[in-house]
Design a protein around this motif. Structure first.
Motif, PDB file in Angstrom:
ATOM      1  N   ILE A 228      -6.122   2.947 -14.949  1.00 15.91           N
ATOM      2  CA  ILE A 228      -5.067   3.806 -15.476  1.00 15.91           C
ATOM      3  C   ILE A 228      -4.018   2.936 -16.154  1.00 15.91           C
ATOM      4  CG2 ILE A 228      -3.313   5.526 -14.887  1.00 15.91           C
ATOM      5  CD1 ILE A 228      -4.989   6.191 -12.397  1.00 15.91           C
ATOM      6  N   GLU A 229      -3.614   3.317 -17.346  1.00 20.30           N
ATOM      7  CA  GLU A 229      -2.650   2.532 -18.113  1.00 20.30           C
ATOM      8  C   GLU A 229      -1.361   2.298 -17.312  1.00 20.30           C
ATOM      9  OE1 GLU A 229       0.084   2.899 -22.166  1.00 20.30           O
ATOM     10  OE2 GLU A 229      -1.504   4.374 -21.750  1.00 20.30           O
ATOM     11  N   GLY A 230      -0.952   1.058 -17.229  1.00 19.97           N
ATOM     12  CA  GLY A 230       0.285   0.703 -16.541  1.00 19.97           C
ATOM     13  C   GLY A 230       0.084   0.178 -15.137  1.00 19.97           C
ATOM     14  N   TYR A 231      -1.111   0.352 -14.588  1.00 21.26           N
ATOM     15  CA  TYR A 231      -1.363  -0.164 -13.230  1.00 21.26           C
ATOM     16  C   TYR A 231      -1.129  -1.673 -13.202  1.00 21.26           C
ATOM     17  CZ  TYR A 231      -3.890  -1.616  -9.021  1.00 21.26           C
ATOM     18  OH  TYR A 231      -4.239  -2.186  -7.820  1.00 21.26           O
ATOM     19  N   THR A 232      -0.341  -2.113 -12.228  1.00 16.12           N
ATOM     20  CA  THR A 232       0.017  -3.533 -12.149  1.00 16.12           C
ATOM     21  C   THR A 232      -0.466  -4.194 -10.870  1.00 16.12           C
ATOM     22  OG1 THR A 232       1.989  -3.101 -13.481  1.00 16.12           O
ATOM     23  CG2 THR A 232       1.954  -5.159 -12.224  1.00 16.12           C
ATOM     24  N   ALA A 233      -0.319  -3.497  -9.737  1.00 10.05           N
ATOM     25  CA  ALA A 233      -0.738  -4.060  -8.447  1.00 10.05           C
ATOM     26  C   ALA A 233      -0.911  -2.934  -7.453  1.00 10.05           C
ATOM     27  CB  ALA A 233       0.293  -5.070  -7.935  1.00 10.05           C
ATOM     28  N   GLY A 234      -1.734  -3.201  -6.416  1.00 16.98           N
ATOM     29  CA  GLY A 234      -1.936  -2.197  -5.385  1.00 16.98           C
ATOM     30  C   GLY A 234      -2.633  -2.780  -4.176  1.00 16.98           C
ATOM     31  N   PHE A 235      -2.477  -2.101  -3.049  1.00 18.17           N
ATOM     32  CA  PHE A 235      -3.163  -2.510  -1.816  1.00 18.17           C
ATOM     33  C   PHE A 235      -3.427  -1.275  -0.973  1.00 18.17           C
ATOM     34  CE2 PHE A 235       1.417  -2.948  -1.104  1.00 18.17           C
ATOM     35  CZ  PHE A 235       1.604  -2.236   0.076  1.00 18.17           C
ATOM     36  N   SER A 236      -4.355  -1.395  -0.039  1.00 21.18           N
ATOM     37  CA  SER A 236      -4.740  -0.253   0.794  1.00 21.18           C
ATOM     38  C   SER A 236      -3.807  -0.114   1.993  1.00 21.18           C
ATOM     39  CB  SER A 236      -6.194  -0.384   1.251  1.00 21.18           C
ATOM     40  OG  SER A 236      -6.404  -1.627   1.876  1.00 21.18           O
ATOM     41  N   GLY A 237      -3.809   1.070   2.584  1.00 24.73           N
ATOM     42  CA  GLY A 237      -2.775   1.436   3.551  1.00 24.73           C
ATOM     43  C   GLY A 237      -3.098   1.255   5.012  1.00 24.73           C
ATOM     44  N   GLU A 238      -3.872   0.221   5.348  1.00 27.25           N
ATOM     45  CA  GLU A 238      -4.157  -0.001   6.775  1.00 27.25           C
ATOM     46  C   GLU A 238      -2.892  -0.233   7.596  1.00 27.25           C
ATOM     47  OE1 GLU A 238      -7.967  -0.936   4.688  1.00 27.25           O
ATOM     48  OE2 GLU A 238      -5.851  -1.369   4.324  1.00 27.25           O
ATOM     49  N   HIS A 239      -1.841  -0.758   6.970  1.00 26.65           N
ATOM     50  CA  HIS A 239      -0.597  -1.049   7.702  1.00 26.65           C
ATOM     51  C   HIS A 239       0.062   0.217   8.233  1.00 26.65           C
ATOM     52  CE1 HIS A 239       0.744   0.045   3.707  1.00 26.65           C
ATOM     53  NE2 HIS A 239       1.988   0.124   4.126  1.00 26.65           N
ATOM     54  N   VAL A 240      -0.281   1.369   7.673  1.00 29.24           N
ATOM     55  CA  VAL A 240       0.232   2.639   8.189  1.00 29.24           C
ATOM     56  C   VAL A 240      -0.905   3.489   8.765  1.00 29.24           C
ATOM     57  CG1 VAL A 240       2.273   2.722   6.728  1.00 29.24           C
ATOM     58  CG2 VAL A 240       0.102   3.645   5.858  1.00 29.24           C
ATOM     59  N   GLY A 241      -2.024   2.832   9.054  1.00 22.58           N
ATOM     60  CA  GLY A 241      -3.151   3.538   9.657  1.00 22.58           C
ATOM     61  C   GLY A 241      -3.870   4.473   8.705  1.00 22.58           C
ATOM     62  N   GLU A 242      -3.781   4.210   7.398  1.00 16.82           N
ATOM     63  CA  GLU A 242      -4.380   5.111   6.423  1.00 16.82           C
ATOM     64  C   GLU A 242      -5.129   4.311   5.347  1.00 16.82           C
ATOM     65  OE1 GLU A 242      -6.084   7.466   5.194  1.00 16.82           O
ATOM     66  OE2 GLU A 242      -4.621   8.915   5.982  1.00 16.82           O
ATOM     67  N   PRO A 243      -6.378   3.908   5.642  1.00 11.59           N
ATOM     68  CA  PRO A 243      -7.150   3.116   4.673  1.00 11.59           C
ATOM     69  C   PRO A 243      -7.510   3.895   3.409  1.00 11.59           C
ATOM     70  CG  PRO A 243      -8.521   3.763   6.535  1.00 11.59           C
ATOM     71  CD  PRO A 243      -7.118   4.128   6.902  1.00 11.59           C
ATOM     72  N   ARG A 244      -7.388   5.222   3.450  1.00 12.28           N
ATOM     73  CA  ARG A 244      -7.680   6.023   2.256  1.00 12.28           C
ATOM     74  C   ARG A 244      -6.577   5.904   1.206  1.00 12.28           C
ATOM     75  NH1 ARG A 244      -8.448  11.841   4.874  1.00 12.28           N
ATOM     76  NH2 ARG A 244      -6.438  11.155   5.727  1.00 12.28           N
ATOM     77  N   LEU A 245      -5.472   5.306   1.598  1.00 13.75           N
ATOM     78  CA  LEU A 245      -4.294   5.216   0.741  1.00 13.75           C
ATOM     79  C   LEU A 245      -4.307   3.937  -0.099  1.00 13.75           C
ATOM     80  CD1 LEU A 245      -1.467   6.645   0.300  1.00 13.75           C
ATOM     81  CD2 LEU A 245      -0.584   4.981   1.953  1.00 13.75           C
ATOM     82  N   ILE A 246      -3.932   4.075  -1.365  1.00 13.06           N
ATOM     83  CA  ILE A 246      -3.631   2.924  -2.214  1.00 13.06           C
ATOM     84  C   ILE A 246      -2.159   2.987  -2.573  1.00 13.06           C
ATOM     85  CG2 ILE A 246      -3.946   1.867  -4.475  1.00 13.06           C
ATOM     86  CD1 ILE A 246      -6.849   2.549  -4.385  1.00 13.06           C
ATOM     87  N   VAL A 247      -1.442   1.944  -2.216  1.00 13.37           N
ATOM     88  CA  VAL A 247      -0.028   1.816  -2.552  1.00 13.37           C
ATOM     89  C   VAL A 247       0.052   0.963  -3.809  1.00 13.37           C
ATOM     90  CG1 VAL A 247       2.228   1.044  -1.743  1.00 13.37           C
ATOM     91  CG2 VAL A 247       0.554   1.936  -0.098  1.00 13.37           C
ATOM     92  N   SER A 248       0.660   1.485  -4.864  1.00 15.32           N
ATOM     93  CA  SER A 248       0.599   0.776  -6.139  1.00 15.32           C
ATOM     94  C   SER A 248       1.919   0.837  -6.887  1.00 15.32           C
ATOM     95  CB  SER A 248      -0.509   1.384  -7.015  1.00 15.32           C
ATOM     96  OG  SER A 248      -0.159   2.704  -7.418  1.00 15.32           O
ATOM     97  N   ILE A 249       1.991   0.064  -7.947  1.00 15.97           N
ATOM     98  CA  ILE A 249       3.168   0.045  -8.808  1.00 15.97           C
ATOM     99  C   ILE A 249       2.700   0.019 -10.265  1.00 15.97           C
ATOM    100  CG2 ILE A 249       3.425  -2.474  -8.852  1.00 15.97           C
ATOM    101  CD1 ILE A 249       6.477  -1.974  -8.598  1.00 15.97           C
ATOM    102  N   PHE A 250       3.432   0.790 -11.099  1.00 15.69           N
ATOM    103  CA  PHE A 250       3.044   0.949 -12.499  1.00 15.69           C
ATOM    104  C   PHE A 250       4.146   0.465 -13.435  1.00 15.69           C
ATOM    105  CE2 PHE A 250      -0.252   3.429 -10.700  1.00 15.69           C
ATOM    106  CZ  PHE A 250      -1.231   3.632 -11.670  1.00 15.69           C
ATOM    107  N   ALA A 251       3.718  -0.247 -14.467  1.00 18.67           N
ATOM    108  CA  ALA A 251       4.613  -0.692 -15.534  1.00 18.67           C
ATOM    109  C   ALA A 251       4.775   0.456 -16.555  1.00 18.67           C
ATOM    110  CB  ALA A 251       4.027  -1.934 -16.205  1.00 18.67           C
ATOM    111  N   PRO A 252       5.842   0.445 -17.365  1.00 14.64           N
ATOM    112  CA  PRO A 252       6.827  -0.643 -17.492  1.00 14.64           C
ATOM    113  C   PRO A 252       8.074  -0.444 -16.628  1.00 14.64           C
ATOM    114  CG  PRO A 252       7.145   0.911 -19.276  1.00 14.64           C
ATOM    115  CD  PRO A 252       5.980   1.433 -18.465  1.00 14.64           C
ATOM    116  N   ASN A 253       8.176   0.665 -15.934  1.00 12.22           N
ATOM    117  CA  ASN A 253       9.408   0.973 -15.204  1.00 12.22           C
ATOM    118  C   ASN A 253       9.293   0.789 -13.697  1.00 12.22           C
ATOM    119  OD1 ASN A 253       9.398   3.314 -17.683  1.00 12.22           O
ATOM    120  ND2 ASN A 253      11.216   2.012 -17.465  1.00 12.22           N
ATOM    121  N   ALA A 254       8.239   0.080 -13.246  1.00 16.19           N
ATOM    122  CA  ALA A 254       8.047  -0.209 -11.815  1.00 16.19           C
ATOM    123  C   ALA A 254       8.085   1.068 -10.983  1.00 16.19           C
ATOM    124  CB  ALA A 254       9.099  -1.194 -11.315  1.00 16.19           C
TER     125      ALA A 254
END
Length: 266
Positions: free
Chosen positions: A73-99
């Motif tokens: 997806i245009e703007g995708y910059t970084a992401g990781f899965s949500g095991e830290h909150v017990g939810e591996p189905r989750l991707i936590v991400s950040i999109f450019a250009p406005n973070a």
């Protein structure tokens, strides 16, 4: 599409790109947004919390490819899965250009019914996602007062021993744990509000927040002792509003030990 009136333009731009990209995937059944989007309470610092519903037959394939899908997806910059909150189905991400912070939760279509708050459908095939949401009401996890009572006095003893041993930063972390998992959730529950930890507690319960502020300590013995005592005082006040089987022996023992151990560094 009727977007919430509070949706910032920066978020709208990212959301449009996400919907355009994901709706082209034939394995997906729908996309919905929850959190502040669903309640129309967004601001420039809000996350986009998205539920991605997948046809059950395709779920494993999509789950295995979820990072590849999102990264395209245009703007995708970084992401990781949500095991830290017990939810591996989750991707936590950040999109450019406005973070812009975006959470993607990939679920099999029937599992989309299990949700903690209202979700707004952004895109769907037919009425598949709407129909699933109609099968169950949102239910936010509630604190269990008995579960807390069964643990609280042992937790308090832990704090006393940490102070006594001079482990002050460890005690600070413990105080944060109590605010997040015991004191704020109970206070919010008792006033009929969503018990979501300490988030916006100063706005939702300003009088309680003033009391909670006294549980914040510095890295110093007497400050920590005072903060723990305030935690105990607040807990007892909140417990009076709950029906629980109280462990008076544990309470008496730990409070008496705390008075001794918290003032003598071993």
């Amino acid at each position: 599409m009727n977007y919430p009136t509070t949706l910032p333009g920066t978020h709208k731009a990212v959301l449009n790109r996400i919907i355009e990209a994901l709706s082209a995937d034939s394995r997906l059944c729908g996309i919905a947004a929850s959190g502040s989007y669903g309640s129309n309470k967004m601001d420039d610092y809000s996350d986009l919390d998205l539920v991605i519903a997948i046809h059950p037959n395709d779920y494993q394939d999509v789950f295995d490819q979820r990072f590849e899908i999102v990264s395209q997806i245009e703007g995708y910059t970084a992401g990781f899965s949500g095991e830290h909150v017990g939810e591996p189905r989750l991707i936590v991400s950040i999109f450019a250009p406005n973070a812009i912070h975006v959470d993607f939760k990939f679920v099999s279509l029937p599992d989309a019914a299990a949700r903690v708050d209202d979700c707004a459908v952004l895109w769907e095939k037919g009425t598949l996602l709407t129909d699933v949401f109609a099968t169950a009401l949102p239910a936010y996890p509630q604190p269990d007062p008995q579960w807390i009572e069964d643990r609280f006095w042992i937790w308090t003893h832990y704090a006393a021993t940490k102070i006594a041993r001079g482990e002050y930063f460890e005690t600070l972390e413990f105080l944060s744990f109590l605010r997040q998992n015991v004191l704020s959730p109970l206070a919010l529950k008792q006033t009929g509000l969503t018990p979501s930890g300490v988030r916006t507690i100063e706005k939702r319960l300003p009088e309680f927040a003033e009391k909670l502020a006294k549980t914040i300590a510095t890295v110093e013995k007497q400050s920590l002792i005072s903060a723990v005592k305030q935690c105990v005082s607040l807990y007892l006040e909140l417990r009076d509003n709950e029906v629980v089987e109280r462990n008076d022996r544990a309470q008496e023992l730990v409070i008496s030990i705390f008075k001794i151990s918290s003032v003598t560094k071993k």
